[in-house]
Design a protein around this motif. Structure first.
Motif, PDB file in Angstrom:
ATOM      1  N   ALA A  70       0.825  -1.216   0.000  1.00 18.28           N
ATOM      2  CA  ALA A  70       0.000   0.000   0.000  1.00 18.28           C
ATOM      3  C   ALA A  70       0.853   1.258   0.000  1.00 18.28           C
ATOM      4  O   ALA A  70       0.426   2.287  -0.527  1.00 18.28           O
ATOM      5  N   GLU A  71       2.044   1.201   0.573  1.00 14.16           N
ATOM      6  CA  GLU A  71       2.885   2.386   0.666  1.00 14.16           C
ATOM      7  C   GLU A  71       3.836   2.555  -0.518  1.00 14.16           C
ATOM      8  O   GLU A  71       4.365   3.641  -0.738  1.00 14.16           O
ATOM      9  N   LEU A  72       4.078   1.489  -1.281  1.00 15.80           N
ATOM     10  CA  LEU A  72       5.010   1.575  -2.404  1.00 15.80           C
ATOM     11  C   LEU A  72       4.365   2.089  -3.685  1.00 15.80           C
ATOM     12  O   LEU A  72       5.075   2.420  -4.635  1.00 15.80           O
ATOM     13  N   PHE A  73       3.052   2.144  -3.722  1.00 18.89           N
ATOM     14  CA  PHE A  73       2.362   2.550  -4.944  1.00 18.89           C
ATOM     15  C   PHE A  73       1.532   3.794  -4.689  1.00 18.89           C
ATOM     16  O   PHE A  73       0.938   3.953  -3.623  1.00 18.89           O
ATOM     17  N   GLU A 139       6.393   9.925  -2.101  1.00 19.94           N
ATOM     18  CA  GLU A 139       7.416  10.639  -2.859  1.00 19.94           C
ATOM     19  C   GLU A 139       8.813  10.354  -2.309  1.00 19.94           C
ATOM     20  O   GLU A 139       9.771  10.185  -3.077  1.00 19.94           O
ATOM     21  N   GLU A 140       8.948  10.291  -0.983  1.00 18.24           N
ATOM     22  CA  GLU A 140      10.245   9.984  -0.375  1.00 18.24           C
ATOM     23  C   GLU A 140      10.696   8.564  -0.706  1.00 18.24           C
ATOM     24  O   GLU A 140      11.877   8.327  -0.972  1.00 18.24           O
ATOM     25  N   MET A 142       9.832   6.800  -3.391  1.00 17.39           N
ATOM     26  CA  MET A 142      10.199   6.768  -4.811  1.00 17.39           C
ATOM     27  C   MET A 142      11.540   7.454  -5.048  1.00 17.39           C
ATOM     28  O   MET A 142      12.329   7.009  -5.870  1.00 17.39           O
ATOM     29  N   ALA A 143      11.806   8.524  -4.311  1.00 14.75           N
ATOM     30  CA  ALA A 143      13.105   9.205  -4.443  1.00 14.75           C
ATOM     31  C   ALA A 143      14.236   8.277  -4.015  1.00 14.75           C
ATOM     32  O   ALA A 143      15.298   8.257  -4.649  1.00 14.75           O
ATOM     33  N   ALA A 144      14.007   7.476  -2.971  1.00 12.85           N
ATOM     34  CA  ALA A 144      15.026   6.514  -2.536  1.00 12.85           C
ATOM     35  C   ALA A 144      15.260   5.460  -3.613  1.00 12.85           C
ATOM     36  O   ALA A 144      16.407   5.078  -3.873  1.00 12.85           O
ATOM     37  N   PHE A 145      14.197   5.001  -4.265  1.00 14.10           N
ATOM     38  CA  PHE A 145      14.357   4.037  -5.359  1.00 14.10           C
ATOM     39  C   PHE A 145      15.126   4.668  -6.517  1.00 14.10           C
ATOM     40  O   PHE A 145      15.979   4.022  -7.124  1.00 14.10           O
ATOM     41  N   ARG A 146      14.830   5.924  -6.843  1.00 15.74           N
ATOM     42  CA  ARG A 146      15.531   6.597  -7.942  1.00 15.74           C
ATOM     43  C   ARG A 146      17.021   6.759  -7.627  1.00 15.74           C
ATOM     44  O   ARG A 146      17.869   6.556  -8.490  1.00 15.74           O
TER      45      ARG A 146
END
Length: 168
Positions: A70-73, A139-140, A142-146
């Motif tokens: 739920a938090e990753l998408f 957003e945080e 996804m930024a870590a994944f990027r």
């Protein structure tokens, strides 16, 4: 109770602790079953390991994936991601339920070695790839994944440059 525990300890740490506890329990079940014919008290080891396996599952791998998915998408793809995760969960439960007896007949007391090996792979994957999502916005995360993706791309480019200089 689990919601408070997840908020206090963090999703990733509980997930990893649950996987490691299940791994140790699976090894203990294997030892208990393998030595049952030699030591009658090994039945207590096996039963304790089963109870611990279930407890560790309920602390980590049972509920945590639902929080993390739920938090990753983001809001748009979240329902589809949860549906796919739920399908995979129930499909794997069905496969294990239908095949366990055949695998147990084939492997005997070493049937839980398969589970231990899979749990080790899941632990390594989660340790290396799953981020902590506690207290972070989408957003945080996804930024870590990027950032991780850029670091991997940079490492691959540097490795290619090193290989090119070795050839020359």
């Amino acid at each position: 109770l689990q919601v408070f525990l997840v908020e206090k300890a963090g999703r990733r740490s509980l997930f990893l602790a649950g996987l490691m506890g299940m791994l140790i329990s699976a090894v203990a079940m294997t030892v208990g079953l393998a030595l049952l014919s030699q030591f009658a008290w090994m039945s207590y080891v096996s039963m304790t390991a089963i109870f611990l396996f279930v407890i560790f599952f309920e602390v980590g791998p049972g509920p945590i994936p639902w929080f993390i998915v739920a938090e990753l998408f983001s809001q748009g793809p979240r329902p589809a991601a949860i549906a796919v995760a739920g399908f995979c969960n129930w499909a794997c439960n069905f496969i294990v339920g239908m095949c366990f007896q055949y695998i147990a007949d084939l492997c005997g007391p070493y049937v839980f070695v398969i589970f231990a090996a899979l749990l080790l792979l899941f632990f390594l994957f989660a340790y290396l790839k799953v981020p902590e999502t506690k207290g972070k916005s989408f957003e945080e995360i996804m930024a870590a994944f990027r950032r991780r993706k850029k670091l991997l791309a940079k490492s691959a480019t540097e490795l290619e440059e090193l290989r090119g200089s070795e050839v020359a």
